[in-house]
Design a protein around this motif. Structure first.
Motif, PDB file in Angstrom:
ATOM      1  N   HIS A 135       5.623   3.924   7.849  1.00 51.56           N
ATOM      2  CA  HIS A 135       6.669   4.668   8.536  1.00 51.56           C
ATOM      3  C   HIS A 135       8.033   4.581   7.851  1.00 51.56           C
ATOM      4  N   THR A 136       8.122   3.880   6.729  1.00 56.60           N
ATOM      5  CA  THR A 136       9.425   3.710   6.069  1.00 56.60           C
ATOM      6  C   THR A 136       9.457   4.260   4.650  1.00 56.60           C
ATOM      7  N   ARG A 137       8.309   4.430   4.021  1.00 54.15           N
ATOM      8  CA  ARG A 137       8.300   4.912   2.638  1.00 54.15           C
ATOM      9  C   ARG A 137       8.685   6.384   2.583  1.00 54.15           C
ATOM     10  N   LEU A 138       9.258   6.766   1.460  1.00 53.51           N
ATOM     11  CA  LEU A 138       9.727   8.137   1.250  1.00 53.51           C
ATOM     12  C   LEU A 138       8.848   8.907   0.276  1.00 53.51           C
ATOM     13  N   GLY A 139       7.843   8.247  -0.263  1.00 50.37           N
ATOM     14  CA  GLY A 139       6.949   8.871  -1.217  1.00 50.37           C
ATOM     15  C   GLY A 139       5.716   8.014  -1.384  1.00 50.37           C
ATOM     16  N   ARG A 140       4.787   8.436  -2.265  1.00 49.84           N
ATOM     17  CA  ARG A 140       3.540   7.706  -2.466  1.00 49.84           C
ATOM     18  C   ARG A 140       3.278   7.403  -3.938  1.00 49.84           C
ATOM     19  N   GLY A 141       4.332   7.407  -4.776  1.00 47.91           N
ATOM     20  CA  GLY A 141       4.142   7.176  -6.196  1.00 47.91           C
ATOM     21  C   GLY A 141       4.899   5.966  -6.708  1.00 47.91           C
ATOM     22  N   LEU A 142       4.898   5.813  -8.036  1.00 49.26           N
ATOM     23  CA  LEU A 142       5.515   4.649  -8.658  1.00 49.26           C
ATOM     24  C   LEU A 142       7.021   4.620  -8.421  1.00 49.26           C
ATOM     25  N   ASP A 143       7.652   5.777  -8.312  1.00 45.35           N
ATOM     26  CA  ASP A 143       9.093   5.794  -8.035  1.00 45.35           C
ATOM     27  C   ASP A 143       9.403   5.115  -6.701  1.00 45.35           C
ATOM     28  N   GLU A 144       8.569   5.379  -5.703  1.00 46.68           N
ATOM     29  CA  GLU A 144       8.790   4.748  -4.397  1.00 46.68           C
ATOM     30  C   GLU A 144       8.453   3.260  -4.436  1.00 46.68           C
ATOM     31  N   VAL A 145       7.431   2.899  -5.202  1.00 46.69           N
ATOM     32  CA  VAL A 145       7.124   1.477  -5.418  1.00 46.69           C
ATOM     33  C   VAL A 145       8.351   0.753  -5.960  1.00 46.69           C
ATOM     34  N   ASN A 146       8.966   1.352  -6.964  1.00 41.86           N
ATOM     35  CA  ASN A 146      10.140   0.719  -7.581  1.00 41.86           C
ATOM     36  C   ASN A 146      11.348   0.738  -6.655  1.00 41.86           C
ATOM     37  N   ARG A 147      11.488   1.805  -5.857  1.00 44.59           N
ATOM     38  CA  ARG A 147      12.634   1.872  -4.936  1.00 44.59           C
ATOM     39  C   ARG A 147      12.565   0.772  -3.884  1.00 44.59           C
ATOM     40  N   LEU A 148      11.394   0.625  -3.249  1.00 47.71           N
ATOM     41  CA  LEU A 148      11.273  -0.395  -2.218  1.00 47.71           C
ATOM     42  C   LEU A 148      11.270  -1.804  -2.825  1.00 47.71           C
ATOM     43  N   GLY A 149      10.716  -1.946  -4.030  1.00 46.80           N
ATOM     44  CA  GLY A 149      10.791  -3.237  -4.703  1.00 46.80           C
ATOM     45  C   GLY A 149      12.222  -3.652  -4.962  1.00 46.80           C
ATOM     46  N   ALA A 150      13.027  -2.700  -5.414  1.00 49.03           N
ATOM     47  CA  ALA A 150      14.443  -2.986  -5.671  1.00 49.03           C
ATOM     48  C   ALA A 150      15.207  -3.222  -4.369  1.00 49.03           C
ATOM     49  N   TRP A 151      14.832  -2.504  -3.311  1.00 47.67           N
ATOM     50  CA  TRP A 151      15.484  -2.691  -2.004  1.00 47.67           C
ATOM     51  C   TRP A 151      15.285  -4.123  -1.510  1.00 47.67           C
ATOM     52  N   LEU A 152      14.046  -4.604  -1.588  1.00 47.24           N
ATOM     53  CA  LEU A 152      13.788  -5.988  -1.175  1.00 47.24           C
ATOM     54  C   LEU A 152      14.506  -6.967  -2.095  1.00 47.24           C
ATOM     55  N   ALA A 153      14.396  -6.746  -3.397  1.00 46.54           N
ATOM     56  CA  ALA A 153      14.994  -7.679  -4.364  1.00 46.54           C
ATOM     57  C   ALA A 153      16.490  -7.790  -4.167  1.00 46.54           C
ATOM     58  N   GLY A 154      17.144  -6.685  -3.857  1.00 50.25           N
ATOM     59  CA  GLY A 154      18.589  -6.705  -3.696  1.00 50.25           C
ATOM     60  C   GLY A 154      19.044  -7.522  -2.509  1.00 50.25           C
ATOM     61  N   ARG A 155      18.156  -7.748  -1.538  1.00 55.29           N
ATOM     62  CA  ARG A 155      18.507  -8.544  -0.375  1.00 55.29           C
ATOM     63  C   ARG A 155      18.051  -9.990  -0.489  1.00 55.29           C
ATOM     64  N   VAL A 156      17.020 -10.228  -1.274  1.00 54.16           N
ATOM     65  CA  VAL A 156      16.522 -11.589  -1.459  1.00 54.16           C
ATOM     66  C   VAL A 156      17.415 -12.381  -2.411  1.00 54.16           C
ATOM     67  N   GLU A 157      17.798 -11.769  -3.520  1.00 54.41           N
ATOM     68  CA  GLU A 157      18.472 -12.522  -4.587  1.00 54.41           C
ATOM     69  C   GLU A 157      19.785 -13.170  -4.150  1.00 54.41           C
ATOM     70  N   THR A 161       0.829  -1.213   0.000  1.00 55.02           N
ATOM     71  CA  THR A 161       0.000   0.000   0.000  1.00 55.02           C
ATOM     72  C   THR A 161       0.858   1.256   0.000  1.00 55.02           C
ATOM     73  N   ILE A 162       1.726   1.370  -0.961  1.00 53.75           N
ATOM     74  CA  ILE A 162       2.498   2.603  -1.092  1.00 53.75           C
ATOM     75  C   ILE A 162       1.635   3.697  -1.721  1.00 53.75           C
ATOM     76  N   LEU A 163       0.832   3.357  -2.700  1.00 53.50           N
ATOM     77  CA  LEU A 163      -0.024   4.334  -3.371  1.00 53.50           C
ATOM     78  C   LEU A 163      -1.139   4.786  -2.437  1.00 53.50           C
ATOM     79  N   PRO A 164      -1.524   6.067  -2.456  1.00 51.94           N
ATOM     80  CA  PRO A 164      -2.457   6.611  -1.463  1.00 51.94           C
ATOM     81  C   PRO A 164      -3.918   6.364  -1.813  1.00 51.94           C
ATOM     82  N   ALA A 165      -4.788   6.739  -0.864  1.00 53.83           N
ATOM     83  CA  ALA A 165      -6.225   6.532  -1.033  1.00 53.83           C
ATOM     84  C   ALA A 165      -6.803   7.350  -2.182  1.00 53.83           C
ATOM     85  N   ASP A 166      -6.188   8.500  -2.508  1.00 58.50           N
ATOM     86  CA  ASP A 166      -6.732   9.309  -3.595  1.00 58.50           C
ATOM     87  C   ASP A 166      -6.214   8.877  -4.968  1.00 58.50           C
ATOM     88  N   ASN A 167      -5.409   7.834  -4.997  1.00 54.95           N
ATOM     89  CA  ASN A 167      -4.961   7.289  -6.279  1.00 54.95           C
ATOM     90  C   ASN A 167      -6.121   6.570  -6.969  1.00 54.95           C
TER      91      ASN A 167
END
Length: 413
Positions: free
Chosen positions: A220-242, A178-184
């Protein structure tokens, strides 16, 4: 064992209602990134099991049965259907206790699931499975605790290997996407889509499901509410899982067996229990957003109480063994600590346990007995202690699945 994967787009209709946020008024206006339905099949000469994962807010029992019937006709004997719980999808009847799925949504979900299942069957090949767990820092925390620091979030990965090549990943993230906000009002797979994109590679498919995420989010950890933040946190997780993907190989794979099911009866919340909860205020709630969400939860709880449901909620908690990895499916929003209790309470012989949420129905939040009053406890339709009842059933199912695995291994040797 043979494993296959297929994917199909889940189409949306402009203007149709969106699910996930009670204060959302606008319907679908555009597509930020496409919604997808993924199907992974696990088969041998005796049985075929399919896992369907859809980018939807939830899946209710009616559409689960429709999909099971549809894929049975093409050779799938048992099937689970899970939602990623993205809040940027069409509304699918995701209310406390679940309700009928809107017909037009159910029709599209069934069609996409069947198309993806056909692709999965056509792509099946000999493969092995292995699992790994990664603790990911700075990803998420308990969403309705104002001073909650970032947790080390346990992310489970099931790797599908053909020979020495990893050809597929099933990632289970216990985080509200739920990074994207309610008004999306643009549809999106949200965080799970960002993880998929970050982990995708030539010759490797990726499925991202949601685990015991009832009280966990990126609030409490996201830095934004758009697709850029979706991709940032997705890459953050991926970089630790792989880097910690498991090595798979060795002994002969265990036979594919049908899931083990436990029927669980949960009592609806009593009016007196609700009255007490509504009079309580969590200590130290100064965060404006958390205070507003708590008020919203109280309103939903009062509306729910006015309906005065007396019949119990009956759900199925299931477990399946997949080449030594035990996967448990819960039809609701289990809190992270309860998901971890399933893993720790099961005997050692069960092996690795992966907990999948939002699967095969939707009953709502399943908080722990001693959870402090919060949005989740207010809107949960079931009485206190229901989370622990579900945990007990899940452990029983996991133990029986492991016992079934060992019996099948001995008889097939």
């Amino acid at each position: 064992m043979r494993v296959g994967h297929g994917v199909a787009r889940l189409e949306v209709v402009s203007g149709e209602p969106m699910g996930g946020y009670a204060d959302r008024s606008d319907g679908v206006q555009n597509v930020l990134d496409p919604l997808e339905v993924h199907v992974v099949t696990f088969a041998d000469d005796g049985h075929r099991f399919a896992l369907v994962v859809a980018d939807l807010i939830c899946v209710n029992g009616d559409v689960v049965e429709r999909i099971r019937t549809a894929v049975r006709d093409i050779g799938v004997q048992s099937c689970w259907v899970a939602a990623t719980h993205t809040h940027a999808s069409p509304e699918a009847g995701c209310s406390p206790g679940g309700e009928a799925t809107p017909r037009h949504v159910a029709d599209r979900l069934e069609a996409a699931s069947l198309a993806a299942a056909r692709s999965a069957l056509a792509s099946e090949r000999a493969a092995r499975l292995g699992s790994a767990r990664t603790l990911v820092p700075k990803l998420a925390s308990r969403r309705n605790v104002a001073d909650s620091g970032p947790l080390d979030i346990p992310v489970d990965t099931i790797a599908v290997t053909a020979g020495t090549d990893v050809v597929g990943l099933v990632v289970i993230s216990p985080v509200h996407p739920t990074i994207l906000p309610a008004d999306n009002n643009h549809v999106s797979a949200d965080l799970n889509g960002g993880i998929r994109r970050a982990l995708s590679a030539p010759g490797r498919w990726v499925v991202v499901a949601t685990g015991a995420a009832g009280d966990i989010s990126t609030r409490h950890t996201r830095l934004g509410r758009g697709l850029d933040e979706v991709n940032r946190l997705g890459a953050w997780l991926a970089g630790r899982v792989e880097p910690v993907l498991p090595h798979v190989g060795g002994d002969t794979p265990t036979p594919v067996r049908p899931p083990i099911s436990r029927t669980v009866t949960l009592a609806p919340k009593e009016p007196a229990e609700l009255d007490v909860a509504l009079q309580q205020t969590p200590p130290g709630v100064e965060d404006e957003r958390i205070r507003w969400v708590l008020q919203q939860g109280r309103r939903i709880a009062e509306e729910q109480a006015a309906r005065r449901r007396t019949e119990p909620y009956v759900i199925e908690v299931e477990a399946v063994d997949l080449d030594g990895v035990t996967v448990v499916a819960v039809p609701g929003e289990l809190f992270l600590e309860l998901g971890e209790t399933i893993r720790s309470a099961a005997p050692d012989q069960v092996g690795d346990i992966v907990v999948l949420g939002y699967a095969n129905g939707y009953v709502g939040y399943l908080p722990a007995r001693d959870t402090q009053p919060c949005y989740e406890t207010h809107v949960s339709p079931v009485t206190s202690g229901s989370g622990e009842i579900v945990v007990e059933a899940a452990v029983e199912a996991a133990v029986e699945a492991a016992r079934d695995r060992e019996h099948s291994r001995r008889t097939s040797a």
